[in-house]
Write an enzyme that holds these catalytic residues in place. Structure first.
Site: not given
Ligand code: ADP
Length: 989
Positions: A892, A935
């Site tokens: 990611s 996140k």
């Protein structure tokens, strides 16, 4: 088979009839009859002075008995007559002679049931019709000659048998003897036997002394035909004709052979059947004695008398036919007798085996006692205890057999032997299994919600999933075949929610962890042959919870190990798989145990490491971490109140726990109790001198303190660390309370404020008030662990980008730093052609390393597209992820790396408050990533105002709770959220 059993039934039926008609002897008639036995050679007592079968023909009986009857002593008279042996014997040839033996063509006739009287044969016959009995008695007593009566077999029993007790004085058989209501020519066989009444014993009624029956010993004398009925009686008078058997010249071989075979068969029956032995012996003796001059019909009749014969033998006139019929019957009887003997042998064998075992066991016991081995080792008591445990349990067949075998073995083991202990342990386990013991599920959605809300804040999705799960259970009536798997970071409530489900369902709860487990035996048990063998976890669980349907929580399935002792994950699969676990085999227990009713709940931190087949069978429920807001709520509503109760600063109040502010509730209680007479308030559960009045304690952790605690001390996704910190604060608070209390009780009145600055009001000496605020927090939990959310303050250097990462602990900000050093060129005028070199550092995993290569490629292409080629080739490139000690991996960071390289090449710094995440493909496509919630929380914490997510994650962001979305964007002008498209997102211009 059916033929044999039919024969048997028939035999038994005719024997019972026989018994009814002939063997109903009274006790007082026995001596006389025993006498006749001697006479007929039935017994061979020593000192028997009468010659068997050779008694002079005399009619003296009747005469002497007549005299004595006149003197009025009935019973003695008859038996005396019998003792004299004055009974007229049968003629040797058995045939009636009109002249000498008093055969008369007119005589009394009596029906027989079941089996005829045979010539040459003696039979006891009982007549229960009083009228006929009296007639017979008067005939025998008055007549100087022997009384002859014709006996004819009834063809069939009347359809309606007289019911017992219909006429109280008469026995049912008496009615059958009375032929007055029937046509004797129809009902009786027309071939019968004339018999001599050798002895007749009257039976008197105990009520009035009247004769009610007679028992006679009758000798078959000859075969006769029923000619005519003269008087239906009772008694029936008939005219008869003698049937003379065909003469035999003694030469016919067939007759002789059949005769010999018959005699041999009689002898064989004698050997086989104990019930026939005496009778057969008599017949055999009779045959032996007369062997030389024996007549075929005599042999046939004597042989047939042994059988349950019907009239056919009597009817035949041809000697060979007669013999054949008799032999046939005899053979059948032999078969029945053999069968009987076989059955009785089998039974005897079984009996004797049991008896033998019993005897041996008893002997063993006494031997043990003698040797001093059997010192009452308590085996019996132990066995008894095990048996009691099993009472009322429905043990499956297989287990039952195993238990029984072990019981038997255990009973005979010496206490000193090693096997004793092994068997004892094994039986202990087997008997303490909850065989077929189930707790009742409470399928109550409302109650389930209450319990889940009571124990956990938020988690609305999860709670709904669990309620759905229970609802399905309600409809299906069972929870069978379901495995739930909670996946999420540590401390987010996976275990505790499992516990709440158990409570909501009313099931027992058992938890075990498979993290780092590498030995299959932990799950499946050891084989019993090993020393110290134990069953596996699941069997231990069943023993502990004592129900067959607990909720079993298997912790850390993602960390299950794999060692050289087999593969524990396959064992776990065997246990969990609904298609296999109805007969789970534990190595130790060695009998199948039904685990299909257990509700399995597994927990894991990540899904990737859960073995595929196991994951397939699970229903995965994800628990993401909590954000600041949620943590605040959990701390205020659950953790602080619980910790206060735990250390004794508050009393446990279920209602108070559900209130948002525990302090507020405490105040309300306080207020309401002000009106009442003073009672000591919630007191700390600390060791104190009982005589002292306990002071009132008001302890509080302020919201600001909790927030800083979460912000600067406990940043992980779960709340376990937060819980630990709160507990630590509460323990410190408790210590302070006790210290102050002790100070006061010792009279050392405290100052206005103590060293820690906590306010103490001396005027209210019973109240100790303690408050933890943001400023005093460090006194309780030390200096903050995190000082800042950001590594960089102010402008980021070009080449450095804020990335977002997801870890098992939750989300975090991950910087990517890229720098470059100019390459030394051999010819400075020529452009560099060497491929660009990128060195990566910071404990990056393989996937992340590959990502960096892709990022470089994509960045080069982007640069080329912008016409600014050459930078990467001309520089040595370095890429680093700070916090180098922490291993990192995952795709990611692709977007972040690409951006960092481009920023470096274009010398354009990236805004400090911009954070991004996303996987990049070789063609520069941006792919979706996980952990959007975590996140988002991390970015917000780091003060990022612009977030860049892959377009494919738009749905995940939309699914976030509203407040989180708002939280990220307090005001739209301030906050920018981008969803990255394949191109054009990165750096403009
Ligand atoms: P896990 O199994 O996920 O590691 P636990 O179930 O052991 O975490 O939870 C740790 C602690 O956090 C427990 O005391 C639990 O009560 C508390 N906790 C976790 N989530 C919540 C929640 N949503 N509401 C209240 N308490 C919670």
């Amino acid at each position: 088979m059916s033929r044999i059993s039919l024969g048997l039934v028939k035999a038994l039926r005719s024997q019972s009839l026989q018994a009814r008609s002939t063997w109903q002897l009274r006790q007082d008639a026995l001596p006389a009859l025993l006498q006749t036995r001697r006479f007929f050679g039935w017994s061979s007592n020593s000192g028997d002075d009468g010659k068997k079968g050779d008694v002079p023909e005399s009619t003296g009986t009747s005469e002497s008995s007549t005299d004595e009857r006149q003197s009025g002593r009935k019973s003695k008279r008859t038996s005396a007559a019998a003792q004299e042996g004055a009974i007229v014997p049968v003629k040797q040839d058995g045939h009636l002679r009109k002249d000498s033996s008093g055969f008369e063509p007119v005589c009394m006739a009596l029906p027989l049931f079941g089996r005829p009287l045979f010539p040459w044969h003696n039979q006891l016959i009982q007549i229960t019709s009083p009228k006929i009995a009296k007639e017979i008695l008067s005939l025998t007593e008055n007549s100087k000659k022997m009384t002859h009566i014709g006996f004819f077999l009834r063809k069939s029993m009347p359809n309606e048998l007289p019911k017992e007790g219909e006429e109280e004085d008469l026995l049912p058989s008496a009615k059958l003897e009375d032929m007055s209501g029937e046509d004797p020519m129809e009902v009786l066989h027309n071939v019968g036997t004339i018999g001599r009444v050798a002895q007749a014993v009257p039976v008197w009624s105990p009520k009035d002394g009247e004769v009610v029956a007679v028992q006679m010993l009758v000798q078959g004398a000859g075969v006769v035909r029923l000619e005519k009925v003269l008087n239906k009686g009772p008694p029936l008078q008939v005219q008869i004709a003698q049937i003379t058997p065909e003469e035999w010249d003694g030469k016919d071989e067939m007759v002789r052979a059949t005769m010999n075979e018959t005699i041999l068969t009689v002898q064989e029956i004698m050997k086989v059947s104990s019930s026939f032995r005496e009778h057969a012996q008599y017949v055999n003796q009779s045959l032996q004695q007369r062997n030389a001059r024996v007549q075929p019909d005599a042999v046939a009749h004597l042989a047939a008398s042994l059988t349950t014969a019907e009239g056919a033998v009597l009817d035949a006139t041809n000697p060979l036919d007669k013999l054949r019929l008799a032999l046939e019957l005899l053979k059948k009887e032999l078969e029945v007798a053999k069968l009987q003997q076989k059955i009785s042998n089998q039974i005897e064998e079984k009996m004797s085996k049991n008896q033998r075992e019993f005897m041996l066991r008893e002997q063993l016991k006494s031997i043990k006692k003698e040797l001093g081995i059997d010192k009452d080792d308590g085996s019996e008591t132990i066995l008894q205890k095990f048996k009691e445990r099993l009472e009322g349990k429905e043990v499956p067949k297989e287990a039952k057999e195993a238990i029984d075998t072990e019981f038997e073995k255990f009973a005979n083991l010496a206490k000193e032997s090693q096997e004793y202990q092994m068997t004892r342990n094994y039986l202990d386990w087997l008997s303490s299994m909850p065989w077929s013991v189930y707790s009742k599920d409470t399928f109550d959605l409302k109650k389930a919600r209450e319990i889940l809300d009571r124990d956990h804040y938020g988690l609305a999705d999860i709670k709904d999933r669990i309620r759905e799960f229970i609802a399905v259970g309600v409809l299906r009536g069972s929870m069978q075949g379901k495995i739930l798997c909670f996946v999420g970071p540590p401390g987010v409530g996976k275990t505790s929610i499992g516990k709440s489900i158990a409570e909501a369902l009313g099931r027992e709860f058992y938890r075990f962890s498979v993290g780092g487990l590498y030995d299959v035996a932990e799950i499946k048990g050891h084989r019993r042959t090993y020393v110290g063998a134990m069953p596996g976890k699941i069997i231990q669980c069943l023993k502990k919870v004592q129900t067959s349907n607990p909720l079993v929580l298997i912790d850390e399935v993602d960390k299950i190990g794999r060692g050289h002792h087999g593969d524990p994950s396959s064992a776990l699969l065997e246990l969990l798989d609904p298609s296999q676990n109805s007969a789970f085999m534990d190595h130790y227990l060695d009998v199948a145990v039904d685990c299909s009713n257990i509700l399995f709940v597994c927990t894991a931190n990540v899904l990737d490491t859960i073995p595929g087949p196991l994951l397939d069978r699970m229903e995965v429920i994800r628990l993401t971490g909590y954000d600041l807001q949620e943590k605040m709520k959990i701390a205020e509503q659950y953790l602080v109140p619980n910790a206060m109760v735990e250390v004794g600063l508050k009393q446990k109040k279920a209602e108070a726990q559900s209130e948002v502010q525990v302090q507020k509730v405490a105040e309300e209680v306080e207020k309401s109790e002000d009106a009442k007479p003073q009672e000591p308030e919630p007191e700390p559960e600390v060791k104190a001198e009982p005589k002292q009045l306990k002071p009132e304690v008001k302890a509080e952790i302020e919201t600001g303190a909790i927030e800083s605690l979460i912000r600067w001390y406990c940043r992980e996704a779960g709340v376990r660390n937060l819980q630990k910190h709160i507990e630590r604060i509460c323990r410190k608070l408790a210590t302070k309370v006790v210290e102050k209390w002790e100070d006061k009780s010792q009279g050392t009145s405290s100052k206005d404020t103590d060293a820690t600055g906590d306010a103490i009001d001396p005027s209210k000496s019973e109240v100790i008030e303690l408050r933890v605020d943001e400023a005093s927090l460090s006194e309780y939990v030390g200096k903050p662990v995190f000082t800042s959310d950001r590594l960089y303050e102010g402008q980021l250097p070009s080449g450095t980008v804020t990335g977002l990462a997801w870890t098992a602990m939750g989300g975090s900000v991950l910087y990517i730093e890229a720098t470059a050093l100019a390459r030394r060129r051999s010819d400075p005028d020529k452009p560099a052609t060497a491929p660009p070199m990128l060195a990566v550092t910071g404990q990056l995993g393989n996937v992340m390393k590959e990502s960096s290569q892709i990022a470089l490629l994509v960045a080069r292409r982007q640069l080329q597209a912008r016409g600014k080629d050459g930078f990467f080739e001309e520089h040595e490139l370095f890429l680093h992820c700070p916090e180098g000690a922490t291993p990192k991996d995952g795709p990611s960071a692709g977007v972040t790396m690409t951006t960092a390289l481009l920023s470096l090449a274009m010398k354009k710094p990236i805004p400090t408050d911009l954070a991004m995440t996303g996987e990049v493909s070789l063609n520069g496509k941006v792919l979706a990533v996980g952990g959007i919630k975590e996140k988002t929380i991390a970015a917000r914490r780091a003060g990022c105002k612009t977030l860049i997510f892959p377009e494919a994650n738009r749905r995940d962001f939309d699914e976030l709770p509203k407040y989180l979305q708002d939280l990220v964007a307090p005001s739209p002008s301030e906050f920018h959220l981008h969803f990255a498209f394949d191109r054009g997102l990165l750096i403009e211009g």
